[in-house]
Design a protein around this motif. Structure first.
Motif, PDB file in Angstrom:
ATOM      1  N   ALA A  45       0.803  -1.142   0.002  1.00 22.94           N
ATOM      2  CA  ALA A  45      -0.022  -0.144  -0.114  1.00 22.94           C
ATOM      3  C   ALA A  45       0.708   1.276  -0.265  1.00 22.94           C
ATOM      4  O   ALA A  45       2.136   1.318   0.345  1.00 22.94           O
ATOM      5  CB  ALA A  45      -0.931  -0.117   1.160  1.00 22.94           C
ATOM      6  N   PRO A  46       0.235   2.299  -0.524  1.00 22.56           N
ATOM      7  CA  PRO A  46       0.969   3.653  -0.550  1.00 22.56           C
ATOM      8  C   PRO A  46       1.306   3.960   0.962  1.00 22.56           C
ATOM      9  O   PRO A  46       0.535   3.698   1.649  1.00 22.56           O
ATOM     10  CB  PRO A  46       0.251   4.436  -1.171  1.00 22.56           C
ATOM     11  N   TYR A  89       4.186   8.787  -5.737  1.00 25.61           N
ATOM     12  CA  TYR A  89       2.873   9.645  -6.337  1.00 25.61           C
ATOM     13  C   TYR A  89       2.841  10.989  -5.515  1.00 25.61           C
ATOM     14  O   TYR A  89       2.788  10.820  -4.376  1.00 25.61           O
ATOM     15  CB  TYR A  89       1.684   8.793  -6.236  1.00 25.61           C
ATOM     16  N   SER A  99      -9.884  15.212  -4.778  1.00 25.70           N
ATOM     17  CA  SER A  99      -8.570  15.065  -4.808  1.00 25.70           C
ATOM     18  C   SER A  99      -8.019  14.648  -6.174  1.00 25.70           C
ATOM     19  O   SER A  99      -8.635  13.785  -6.822  1.00 25.70           O
ATOM     20  CB  SER A  99      -8.127  13.938  -3.734  1.00 25.70           C
ATOM     21  N   VAL A 100      -7.032  14.765  -6.450  1.00 26.40           N
ATOM     22  CA  VAL A 100      -6.242  14.317  -7.780  1.00 26.40           C
ATOM     23  C   VAL A 100      -4.719  13.642  -7.472  1.00 26.40           C
ATOM     24  O   VAL A 100      -4.093  14.281  -6.777  1.00 26.40           O
ATOM     25  CB  VAL A 100      -6.215  15.211  -8.988  1.00 26.40           C
ATOM     26  N   PHE A 101      -4.439  12.540  -8.206  1.00 28.53           N
ATOM     27  CA  PHE A 101      -2.971  12.063  -8.182  1.00 28.53           C
ATOM     28  C   PHE A 101      -2.380  12.208  -9.273  1.00 28.53           C
ATOM     29  O   PHE A 101      -2.989  12.538 -10.463  1.00 28.53           O
ATOM     30  CB  PHE A 101      -3.154  10.630  -7.739  1.00 28.53           C
ATOM     31  N   GLY A 102      -1.162  12.211  -9.361  1.00 26.49           N
ATOM     32  CA  GLY A 102      -0.071  12.389 -10.406  1.00 26.49           C
ATOM     33  C   GLY A 102      -0.180  10.643 -11.132  1.00 26.49           C
ATOM     34  O   GLY A 102      -0.350   9.879 -10.457  1.00 26.49           O
ATOM     35  N   GLY A 103       0.390  10.578 -12.164  1.00 26.55           N
ATOM     36  CA  GLY A 103       0.561   9.399 -12.635  1.00 26.55           C
ATOM     37  C   GLY A 103       1.590   8.517 -12.284  1.00 26.55           C
ATOM     38  O   GLY A 103       1.710   7.168 -12.548  1.00 26.55           O
ATOM     39  N   GLY A 104       2.455   9.100 -11.341  1.00 27.81           N
ATOM     40  CA  GLY A 104       3.428   8.429 -10.588  1.00 27.81           C
ATOM     41  C   GLY A 104       4.911   8.157 -11.294  1.00 27.81           C
ATOM     42  O   GLY A 104       5.047   8.416 -12.513  1.00 27.81           O
TER      43      GLY A 104
ATOM     44  N   ILE B  37      -9.685   4.855  -2.659  1.00 25.64           N
ATOM     45  CA  ILE B  37      -8.702   5.212  -3.985  1.00 25.64           C
ATOM     46  C   ILE B  37      -8.471   3.680  -4.523  1.00 25.64           C
ATOM     47  O   ILE B  37      -8.526   2.634  -3.793  1.00 25.64           O
ATOM     48  CB  ILE B  37      -7.375   5.931  -3.351  1.00 25.64           C
ATOM     49  N   GLN B  39      -6.219   1.283  -7.819  1.00 31.51           N
ATOM     50  CA  GLN B  39      -5.198   1.109  -8.662  1.00 31.51           C
ATOM     51  C   GLN B  39      -5.180   0.212  -9.563  1.00 31.51           C
ATOM     52  O   GLN B  39      -5.149  -1.119  -9.161  1.00 31.51           O
ATOM     53  CB  GLN B  39      -4.001   1.077  -7.794  1.00 31.51           C
ATOM     54  N   ASN B  43      -1.152   0.649 -13.144  1.00 34.09           N
ATOM     55  CA  ASN B  43      -1.524   1.867 -13.392  1.00 34.09           C
ATOM     56  C   ASN B  43      -1.015   2.604 -11.903  1.00 34.09           C
ATOM     57  O   ASN B  43      -0.838   1.898 -11.090  1.00 34.09           O
ATOM     58  CB  ASN B  43      -2.827   1.958 -13.744  1.00 34.09           C
ATOM     59  N   GLY B  44      -1.441   4.042 -12.116  1.00 35.46           N
ATOM     60  CA  GLY B  44      -1.199   4.750 -10.992  1.00 35.46           C
ATOM     61  C   GLY B  44      -2.438   4.720  -9.983  1.00 35.46           C
ATOM     62  O   GLY B  44      -3.536   4.019 -10.338  1.00 35.46           O
ATOM     63  N   LEU B  45      -2.339   5.570  -8.908  1.00 36.80           N
ATOM     64  CA  LEU B  45      -3.455   5.754  -8.097  1.00 36.80           C
ATOM     65  C   LEU B  45      -4.507   6.616  -8.615  1.00 36.80           C
ATOM     66  O   LEU B  45      -4.209   7.568  -9.161  1.00 36.80           O
ATOM     67  CB  LEU B  45      -3.018   6.553  -6.729  1.00 36.80           C
ATOM     68  N   TRP B  47      -8.135   8.358  -7.175  1.00 40.39           N
ATOM     69  CA  TRP B  47      -9.005   8.699  -5.805  1.00 40.39           C
ATOM     70  C   TRP B  47     -10.292   8.580  -6.526  1.00 40.39           C
ATOM     71  O   TRP B  47     -10.755   9.098  -7.623  1.00 40.39           O
ATOM     72  CB  TRP B  47      -8.743  10.166  -5.426  1.00 40.39           C
ATOM     73  N   TYR B  95      -8.291   0.751  -2.353  1.00 38.79           N
ATOM     74  CA  TYR B  95      -7.842   0.791  -1.164  1.00 38.79           C
ATOM     75  C   TYR B  95      -8.961   1.989  -0.220  1.00 38.79           C
ATOM     76  O   TYR B  95      -9.435   2.650  -0.949  1.00 38.79           O
ATOM     77  CB  TYR B  95      -6.625   1.678  -1.102  1.00 38.79           C
ATOM     78  N   TRP B 108      -3.548   3.827   5.038  1.00 37.40           N
ATOM     79  CA  TRP B 108      -4.030   3.059   4.004  1.00 37.40           C
ATOM     80  C   TRP B 108      -4.244   1.470   4.275  1.00 37.40           C
ATOM     81  O   TRP B 108      -3.519   1.057   5.318  1.00 37.40           O
ATOM     82  CB  TRP B 108      -3.173   3.160   2.887  1.00 37.40           C
ATOM     83  N   GLN B 110      -4.539  -2.448   3.242  1.00 36.48           N
ATOM     84  CA  GLN B 110      -3.754  -3.201   2.242  1.00 36.48           C
ATOM     85  C   GLN B 110      -4.291  -3.598   0.845  1.00 36.48           C
ATOM     86  O   GLN B 110      -3.751  -3.891   0.002  1.00 36.48           O
ATOM     87  CB  GLN B 110      -3.293  -4.748   2.952  1.00 36.48           C
TER      88      GLN B 110
END
Lengths: 110, 118
Positions: A45-46, A89, A99-104, B37, B39, B43-45, B47, B95, B108, B110
């Protein structure tokens, strides 16, 4: 809401410093100091590393630092170590109360 | 210790429904905003949604608005995500995360895997 823009990958040698950029717009990073950064190792997990642009949670190494200028936030990792190899991220609160995330960004320690 | 544990993921056919749960422990659940959230594989996260501490304020990301519903039961220290009209592109690890400030996710779970496939 479009994702924030991050470089796909950044690499550095042990001991070096690297910086990851995160570019948004006036709808998010440019308006709020609610930018956070997360580290994610494969299959895990992040983990929160930086919040509100430049604050470190308890337990996070001082080698991690954050900053912001205009619509772009940055995460700097100094004294790069093998354990820092992970995906990173950025995230920002937005004017739409979402909320918004970046692509990583994949960080590789050479 | 402070912990979030998701459950309810699995394999579901396109157009189907699923309800995810997130059990909180180690902190006063009713004091905190909570988010879902996801994934997608490789790919990325992304929300998806948040709910205020008492459930009075809710926001969704556009791609799930009208299909997903977030809710909470503070007495049971649990967060939920009801997902309807599922599509292949909803396949992801989901998540739950605790807010520690506006847009900051400090704890967060798991994650629980949702696969949408025929």
């Amino acid at each position: 809401q479009s994702a924030l823009t991050q470089p796909a990958s950044v690499s550095g040698s042990p001991g070096q410093s690297i910086t990851i950029s995160c570019t948004g717009t006036s709808n998010d990073i440019g308006t709020y100091n609610y930018v956070s950064w997360y580290q994610q190792h494969p299959g895990k997990a992040p983990k929160l590393m930086i919040y509100e642009v430049s604050n470190r949670p308890s337990g996070v190494s001082s080698r991690f630092s954050g900053s912001k200028s205009g619509d772009t936030a940055s995460l700097t990792i100094s004294g790069l170590q093998a354990e820092d190899e992970a995906d990173y991220y950025c995230s920002s609160y937005t004017i739409s109360s979402t909320s918004v995330f970046g692509g990583g960004t994949k960080v590789t320690v050479l | 210790q402070v912990q979030l544990v998701e459950s309810g993921g699995g394999l579901v056919k396109p157009g189907g429904s699923l309800r995810l749960s997130c059990a909180a422990s180690g902190f006063t659940f009713s004091d905190y905003f909570m988010s879902w959230i996801r994934q997608a594989p490789g790919n990325g996260l992304e929300w998806l949604s948040y709910i205020s501490s008492r459930g009075h304020t809710i926001f969704y990301e556009d791609s799930v608005k009208g299909r997903f519903t977030i809710s909470r039961d503070n007495a049971k220290k649990s967060l939920y995500l009801e997902m309807n009209s599922l599509r292949a592109e909803d396949t992801a690890v989901y998540y739950c995360a605790r807010h520690s400030g506006w847009g900051t996710f400090d704890i967060w779970g798991q994650g629980t895997m949702v696969t949408v496939s025929s």
